[in-house]
Design a protein around this motif. Sequence first.
Motif, PDB file in Angstrom:
ATOM      1  N   GLN A  39      15.071 -10.730 -49.200  1.00 50.93           N
ATOM      2  CA  GLN A  39      14.751 -12.067 -49.678  1.00 50.93           C
ATOM      3  C   GLN A  39      15.716 -13.061 -49.032  1.00 50.93           C
ATOM      4  O   GLN A  39      16.862 -13.199 -49.454  1.00 50.93           O
ATOM      5  N   ASN A  63      11.395 -19.120 -45.058  1.00 52.90           N
ATOM      6  CA  ASN A  63      10.177 -18.320 -44.981  1.00 52.90           C
ATOM      7  C   ASN A  63       9.784 -17.985 -43.543  1.00 52.90           C
ATOM      8  O   ASN A  63       8.609 -17.796 -43.249  1.00 52.90           O
ATOM      9  N   GLN A  82       5.795  -8.370 -47.117  1.00 53.89           N
ATOM     10  CA  GLN A  82       5.199  -9.697 -47.232  1.00 53.89           C
ATOM     11  C   GLN A  82       4.280  -9.951 -46.030  1.00 53.89           C
ATOM     12  O   GLN A  82       4.371  -9.263 -45.012  1.00 53.89           O
TER      13      GLN A  82
END
Length: 356
Positions: free
Chosen positions: A296, A300, A318
């Motif tokens: 994380q 992004n 993801q």
Amino acid sequence: MNSPGQQTPVSSGYNPHNPWLAAWYGKRTWTFLLLPLTFIFVLLVALRRFWILRYTQKRLVTPVIVVGNISIGGTGKTPLLIALVKGLQQQGFNPGVISRGYGGKASHYPHLLNAASTAAEAGDEPVTIYRQTGCAVCVGADRVAAARVLEDENCDILLSDDGLQHYRLARDIEIAVVDGQRGLGNGWRLPVGPLREPKSRLKTVDWVVVNSPADDFMIPGLNDLFYVPMQISAQELVNLQSGEKTSATEFNSTRVHAVAGIGNPQRFQDTLTQLGITAELHAFPDHYTYSASDLQFANNVPVVMTEKDAVKCREFAQPNWFYLPIVASLPDSFWQALLQKLERICEQKKTIFKSK
């Protein structure tokens, strides 16, 4: 801010989770305080090798090729092993791979991989090899037992991954891999340096394969050593969720998070740089078991990881996570020599075992 227990990523040349590698392959000298331990290590290793070779080594009817190294730290064994398996398959052989399965915890050993096998069971490298090649892969600390399982699977050539120092399994061909950028580090034996065996051991193997050798590559003290250059290439990235392939050129000038839990993470960042991809390196310990929180990051931008890491991250991947498959290439002269030697070995084994 990292969550509790999360590994701290860095953008450095050496894996911060292994200060030994930083000392062995850098300019730090604190390991020389351990010089007395090196003398003990050398003695114990010599005694162990003598005992195994004299009393416990097992020779099989099936030809055995060992792919290993004499140093600790990533050298490129897995890409070479995959290239060897694919090359032998193209020649009509049915190769099988023996591996320790480091990082995996199977319910039983020897453990034969199947399509449902995970890195948690079998280790990341064996799963990567199995998925890349489809060949039979068996893991376990007892390499002789694993080899017999592969013989029962009708494998006609066995490749032992990282098995150079596992002398209990006799071998017909030895291939040692050396990092063409880092060489043998400071050249000392463990724990002062990264060497499991003396560098003179390279003179006794059938081939020394050097991974991406620098133009001026040489091993001090072994200036006349013949070696086979191995080049690594990568052209596309694969999405972890969809499996869709994307040309690496589409990531040119794109900034990404580079995730590498391998012996030499800097090599992965260098590969991305050569492809025109700007990467912020997040280095993790070799064979690290990831959780979603480890990856994380603050923004992004895409995450790009090694294929070895990807087999452990698919379940929580993801949409913008990718892995970079790499391909190892070897000179035609090496393949010709390897096949000729294998032909001779197969004939010799038929004669020896038929006479018993």
